[in-house]
Design an enzyme around this catalytic site. Structure first.
Site, PDB file in Angstrom:
ATOM      1  N   CYS A  61     -34.029 -23.780  30.390  1.00 14.28           N
ATOM      2  CA  CYS A  61     -33.328 -23.900  29.115  1.00 14.28           C
ATOM      3  C   CYS A  61     -32.150 -24.838  29.344  1.00 14.28           C
ATOM      4  CB  CYS A  61     -32.868 -22.528  28.636  1.00 14.28           C
ATOM      5  SG  CYS A  61     -31.840 -22.620  27.166  1.00 14.28           S
ATOM      6  N   HIS A  99     -35.964 -16.806  31.734  1.00 14.37           N
ATOM      7  CA  HIS A  99     -34.936 -17.577  31.027  1.00 14.37           C
ATOM      8  C   HIS A  99     -33.647 -17.488  31.827  1.00 14.37           C
ATOM      9  CE1 HIS A  99     -32.070 -18.723  27.891  1.00 14.37           C
ATOM     10  NE2 HIS A  99     -33.091 -19.216  27.218  1.00 14.37           N
ATOM     11  N   HIS A 153     -36.897 -25.098  27.138  1.00 12.33           N
ATOM     12  CA  HIS A 153     -36.131 -25.052  25.890  1.00 12.33           C
ATOM     13  C   HIS A 153     -35.225 -26.274  25.887  1.00 12.33           C
ATOM     14  CE1 HIS A 153     -36.246 -20.337  25.482  1.00 12.33           C
ATOM     15  NE2 HIS A 153     -37.440 -20.890  25.404  1.00 12.33           N
ATOM     16  N   ASP A 165     -34.476 -25.883  20.628  1.00 10.50           N
ATOM     17  CA  ASP A 165     -33.781 -24.596  20.727  1.00 10.50           C
ATOM     18  C   ASP A 165     -32.769 -24.514  19.600  1.00 10.50           C
ATOM     19  OD1 ASP A 165     -33.215 -22.141  21.758  1.00 10.50           O
ATOM     20  OD2 ASP A 165     -32.525 -22.840  23.693  1.00 10.50           O
ATOM     21  N   HIS A 166     -31.763 -23.702  19.781  1.00  7.43           N
ATOM     22  CA  HIS A 166     -30.808 -23.440  18.707  1.00  7.43           C
ATOM     23  C   HIS A 166     -30.503 -24.694  17.893  1.00  7.43           C
ATOM     24  CE1 HIS A 166     -29.069 -20.160  21.531  1.00  7.43           C
ATOM     25  NE2 HIS A 166     -30.323 -19.941  21.180  1.00  7.43           N
TER      26      HIS A 166
HETATM   27  C1  DNO Z   1     -31.684 -17.432  22.821  1.00  9.52           C
HETATM   28  C2  DNO Z   1     -32.897 -17.242  23.584  1.00  9.52           C
HETATM   29  C3  DNO Z   1     -32.807 -16.033  24.493  1.00  9.52           C
HETATM   30  C4  DNO Z   1     -34.133 -15.798  25.163  1.00  9.52           C
HETATM   31  C5  DNO Z   1     -34.157 -14.628  26.076  1.00  9.52           C
HETATM   32  C6  DNO Z   1     -35.437 -14.601  26.844  1.00  9.52           C
HETATM   33  O1  DNO Z   1     -31.707 -18.068  21.833  1.00  9.52           O
HETATM   34  O2  DNO Z   1     -33.230 -18.380  24.276  1.00  9.52           O
HETATM   35  O3  DNO Z   1     -32.471 -14.918  23.717  1.00  9.52           O
HETATM   36  O4  DNO Z   1     -35.099 -15.574  24.203  1.00  9.52           O
HETATM   37  O5  DNO Z   1     -33.093 -14.631  26.955  1.00  9.52           O
HETATM   38  O6  DNO Z   1     -35.672 -13.307  27.241  1.00  9.52           O
END
Ligand code: DNO
Length: 346
Positions: free
Chosen positions: A236, A198, A263, A308-309
């Site tokens: 991401c 990531h 992501h 994602d978020h």
């Molecule tokens: C946040 C996530 C990160 C991710 C880590 C992977 O929302 O995308 O916390 O899980 O960095 O190790």
């Protein structure tokens, strides 16, 4: 593309049953949360997790994350023992059908925001990052509560850890990262496991700690260290997109064969080193989600993707970024873009 959704285990108010009702859902992205970082994940716990996910009609094939112990990043203490444990975890997970492990190599802090509950004009709330506010925090002195941060650190423990990083600059961190990759990638090659790092979020140094996975240069360097295809990335979009120099469709076209996990989320850049986490829709943020999904289609992307978020909407309360509603909207939007791009190309 295989759609997936992050699930924080049986304590997560967003249950597997709810996730399974989101149209097009394929896989659950999860982890073992009650084993301290660096330790071996007991096989019975992994088996139980796989069983729970599969009982909901979903696939157990992506882990996020198997966290990397700080000793490994520091190149200190018991790093060899922790790397050995990491390799054991890779083997166990492969045995239970896991195909991709998402992880990160950020010192001390994982993702970081200055406000987890920022009210947007439409009444929803989102996570935001303002560099000046982060600079005003001194993690060694104030009581901080940060997402993604191992809450088990005491303030003394944190201070001691930050002191250990005094001699670790970006080059040293790369050296320790290479040491780690040289040990784990051969195990991945043996059991057919895809590692997906990531990016650092945000992709620049925080609190004087180096951050090295920030964009194309990092990808090039990682591939030189371990060329195996199993040494791959989680692209991401929200993390890399915080730096406008990162051209996401171009990165996907160039490195998509190693993007074992993507992501997808949008962010709205609001100033230098400042951003808001916007709704997934292109027009709500600074990223062109259509162009990103189109690039995925054009390279024949067959791996995993997750919304994602999300913002907190409709009165939902929950884990910052990880409620049900806005992430489900995100999944549906991505599925819509994907269908349109695929059919449009025919
Ligand atoms: C946040 C996530 C990160 C991710 C880590 C992977 O929302 O995308 O916390 O899980 O960095 O190790």
């Amino acid at each position: 593309m295989k759609m997936s959704f992050r699930w924080y285990g049986t304590d997560d108010p967003v249950t597997l049953e709810k996730i399974a009702q989101i149209p097009g859902m394929h896989s659950i992205v999860t982890a073992i949360y009650d084993v301290p970082v660096g330790q071996v994940w007991p096989e019975d716990k992994v088996a139980a997790l796989a069983k729970a996910v599969e009982a909901a009609g979903l696939k157990f094939d992506v882990i996020e994350s198997v966290p990397v112990h700080e000793d490994i990043k520091l190149g200190a203490g018991k790093r060899d023992e922790y790397i050995e444990n990491y390799c054991t975890n890779i083997r166990t997970l492969a045995k239970y059908g896991v195909k991709v492990i998402c992880y990160n190599f950020m010192p001390v802090f994982d993702w970081l925001r200055s406000d987890l509950d920022y009210k947007l004009e439409d009444g929803s709330s989102a996570l935001i990052f303002k560099q000046a506010e982060v600079d005003a925090l001194n993690p060694a002195e104030s009581d901080l509560s940060l997402p993604g941060w191992d809450a088990s650190y005491t303030m003394d423990g944190l201070r001691a850890l930050l002191a250990q990083y005094k001699d670790v600059d970006a080059e040293k961190l790369w050296e320790n990262f290479a040491y780690f990759l040289h040990k784990i990638i051969p195990v991945c090659d043996e059991v057919d496991m895809k590692m997906a790092i990531h990016p650092d979020d945000p992709p620049w140094p925080i609190f004087g700690l180096p951050r090295i996975i920030t964009g194309e240069e990092s990808y090039k360097r990682m591939i030189e260290i371990e060329p195996s295809i199993n040494n791959g990335f989680t692209i991401c979009t929200g993390s890399l997109g915080a730096d406008p120099n990162n051209d996401l469709p171009a990165l996907i076209r160039k490195y998509g064969d190693r993007a074992h996990f993507i992501h997808l989320r949008n962010i709205k850049l609001t100033g230098e080193h400042c951003f808001e986490e916007a709704a997934h829709l292109s027009e709500k943020g600074s990223l062109d989600m259509y162009e990103i999904v189109k690039a995925m289609h054009d390279i024949g992307f067959e791996m995993y993707v997750r919304p994602d978020h999300g913002r907190m909407i409709w009165g939902e309360k929950g884990r910052p970024g990880y409620g049900l509603f806005d992430r489900a909207l995100g999944a549906t939007y991505i599925n819509g873009l994907w269908e349109a791009v695929c059919k449009g190309a025919k």
